[in-house]
Design an enzyme around this catalytic site. Sequence first.
Site, short mmCIF file in Angstrom:
data_model
loop_
_atom_site.label_atom_id
_atom_site.label_comp_id
_atom_site.label_asym_id
_atom_site.label_seq_id
_atom_site.Cartn_x
_atom_site.Cartn_y
_atom_site.Cartn_z
N HIS A 68 9.10 -20.58 -32.88
CA HIS A 68 8.97 -19.13 -32.70
C HIS A 68 9.45 -18.39 -33.97
O HIS A 68 8.75 -17.52 -34.50
CB HIS A 68 9.80 -18.72 -31.48
CG HIS A 68 9.87 -17.26 -31.21
ND1 HIS A 68 9.27 -16.68 -30.11
CD2 HIS A 68 10.49 -16.24 -31.86
CE1 HIS A 68 9.50 -15.38 -30.12
NE2 HIS A 68 10.25 -15.08 -31.18
N GLU A 69 10.61 -18.79 -34.47
CA GLU A 69 11.16 -18.13 -35.67
C GLU A 69 10.31 -18.45 -36.90
O GLU A 69 10.15 -17.61 -37.78
CB GLU A 69 12.62 -18.57 -35.91
CG GLU A 69 13.59 -18.17 -34.82
CD GLU A 69 13.56 -16.69 -34.49
OE1 GLU A 69 13.31 -15.87 -35.40
OE2 GLU A 69 13.78 -16.34 -33.32
N HIS A 72 7.35 -16.10 -37.03
CA HIS A 72 7.73 -14.82 -37.66
C HIS A 72 7.79 -14.99 -39.18
O HIS A 72 7.25 -14.19 -39.94
CB HIS A 72 9.14 -14.39 -37.22
CG HIS A 72 9.23 -13.87 -35.82
ND1 HIS A 72 8.43 -12.88 -35.33
CD2 HIS A 72 10.10 -14.17 -34.81
CE1 HIS A 72 8.78 -12.63 -34.08
NE2 HIS A 72 9.79 -13.40 -33.74
N ASP A 169 11.45 -8.85 -29.25
CA ASP A 169 10.39 -8.57 -30.23
C ASP A 169 9.55 -7.36 -29.81
O ASP A 169 9.10 -6.59 -30.65
CB ASP A 169 9.49 -9.79 -30.39
CG ASP A 169 10.22 -10.92 -31.11
OD1 ASP A 169 11.05 -10.62 -31.98
OD2 ASP A 169 9.95 -12.09 -30.79
#
Length: 238
Positions: A68-69, A72, A169
């Site tokens: 997930h990170e 980004h 988010d």
Amino acid sequence: MSKAYRIGEIIGIPIKVDLSFLIVLPLFAWFFSIQSEPFGFAGIQSEIMKYILSLLTALLLFASVLIHELAHSYFALRFGGSIKEIRLHLLGGVAAMRKEVHEPLKVIMIVAAGPLSSIVLGVMLLFLGFALNPVSLKDGNSLFLVVFILGYVNIFLGLFNLIPAFPMDGGRVLRAFLSIYMDYVKATEKAVLIGKIFAVLLGILGLFTDLWLLLIALYIYGNANREEQLVKMTYSRY
Ligand SMILES: [Zn+2]
């Protein structure tokens, strides 16, 4: 900042784990070991197997947060930002920016990439799970359970992060969207207000149903406040 250990590097970004992560990892593993099917391994006969699968699931859960990170970070890098490091900690992960991107549409893509990657990964894992064991949940083999839990949690992680309130988010997407029409501080104030209204409603719901919701509401409210102060402090200098 608390102590963090570097565990590697992906696309040029140092990956670090916080001390708090090392404490919470066995807790997560324990949690999975006492939950019954399909969200845990309590039903598995062999004690050793039960704990190995629980620990594996907890580790892969944090790998999911890392993905997930990284989603980004990948878009941030593509749009000219630079990432200092990715840290995994008690409550998940954070990609610390060295150089931020400010154009609203690019910010929306960077922020949305995280939850979308979680949802896509989750759906793929659920499909893989059912391909591994097309019969039914009940006859599940243990590998199927690992994949099922990860798929389910990733979808939850993605959807939860889309809630339009800081520090999720969704709150950042909302602010970036508002900042197309107004300045950054005003956009932050509006996004924070919406986050606070959401937190209050969630808190009231929590009072009557589940106190966990109340705790989450307090956490969201506190973070909304902090975000507002942070932005006001940063931008009052100019
Ligand atoms: Zn995210």
